[in-house]
Motif scaffolding. Structure first.
Motif: not given
Length: 346
Positions: A171-191
């Motif tokens: 979920t992204i709010g209003e007026r967000a700016i996401l620049h090239s190559g960013c990754v939102i919501g990938g798996d956390g480092f859990g093992f």
């Protein structure tokens, strides 16, 4: 000034925008922002750092944003205000060609799921993929090559530059700016380790970004293991920042490049993290904490203020000698303690 630029404003209009006192012709027009040294008669410049005061008297700018104390040295019209850098920030958006471009609609090479909800005046670039259940509000721009995973929601007037990836349930709010190559919501480092190998822990949470958030290029914000990773309103995140699962960041924080925050750490409101800062997991930083660059934080910080760790640069030979002394500190402290005890007992 760009001769092809269609954007121009009168000095009177600009002064009103930033509540500045104008000295000069209110009807004079400017069509671009530029530095004191590069500006021409059709440009607006600014002086926010005293280091550039030497360039003011010789500028060819049509007008300058400046503090009242520098007005006497200005050879042209000027807009006088107490915080010229803030004024420059506000006016810069007026001259941004991306902000002033009209929507180009959905590119024929984009793939949009039939049940996706697309608002008014939305632009979706070539080769972008919008999966099932996605909601994109009015006025958003989705650049070419973006991937928006299933059931993600993007608030109005947000902009995703080329090749941004949102995993499912983001979920992204209003007026967000996401620049090239960013990754939102990938798996956390859990093992979990069974003594022989690692067992992956499914990351079942999501990511929620508030309003007016900006995320720099090639930054990653991992989804939560159970609950969501949450980024507050007006948080500014630089490039190559890593935010792990279930991190909580309060409103108004700013994270400079290469910051790393380990899982489940909570950062309060209006905190500033300098470049390369590392926060260990499961910590709490209260509101108003500032961490200087390249610091490593391994304990919670419960009082606002400025904190640092590490050593400053020095000639290598001196650093090597000091490194030896660091190893001797514990022994020196013990010897000093024994010496103080002997003095007290004598």
């Amino acid at each position: 000034m760009n001769p092809d630029a269609a954007i121009s404003y009168t000095l009177g209009e600009l002064a009103e925008r930033v509540e500045a006192r104008l000295v000069g012709d209110a009807n004079q027009r400017v069509g671009a922002l530029s530095t004191l040294t590069d500006a021409g008669p059709g440009d607006l410049s600014f002086l926010a750092n005293r280091a550039y005061l030497k360039h003011l008297a010789g500028t060819h700018a049509g007008a300058v944003l400046l503090h009242p104390e520098h007005a006497a040295s200005c050879p042209c019209a000027y807009l006088e205000l107490d915080n010229p850098y803030l004024g420059y920030a506000k006016l810069s958006r007026l001259f941004d060609p991306l902000a002033n471009r009209t929507s180009r609609g959905v590119h024929p090479a984009a793939s949009v799921a039939a049940d996706a909800i697309i608002g008014q005046a939305v632009e979706i670039g070539a080769n972008s993929v919008i999966e099932s259940g996605v909601e994109i509000a009015d006025g958003c721009v989705i650049g070419p090559g973006c991937f928006i995973g299933a059931d993600s929601v993007i608030g109005r007037d947000s902009r995703l530059h080329a090749n941004v990836t949102l995993y499912h349930g983001v979920t992204i709010g209003e007026r967000a700016i996401l620049h090239s190559g960013c990754v939102i919501g990938g798996d956390g480092f859990g093992f979990a380790h069974d003594g022989r190998q690692w067992e992956k822990i499914a990351q079942l949470g999501g990511v929620t970004l508030g309003d007016d958030v900006e995320v720099g290029s090639c930054s990653s914000i991992d989804r939560g293991a159970l609950g969501d990773t949450r980024i507050g309103n007006s948080v500014k995140i630089d490039s190559q920042v890593q935010i792990a699962h279930n991190v909580q960041i309060g409103d108004g924080c700013a994270l400079a490049g290469c910051v790393g925050i380990a899982g489940s750490t909570q950062v309060g409101r209006n905190c500033l993290l300098g470049g390369g800062v590392g926060l260990s997991g499961h910590l709490t930083l209260t509101d108003g904490v500032q961490i200087t660059g390249m610091s490593l934080v391994t304990n919670s910080i419960l009082e606002p203020g400025v904190y640092s760790s590490g050593t400053g640069s020095m000639p290598n030979g001196l650093w090597r000698r000091n490194a030896v002394r660091f190893k001797q500190l514990d022994d020196i402290a013990k010897r000093l303690g024994r010496l103080e005890r002997d003095i007290r007992e004598s």
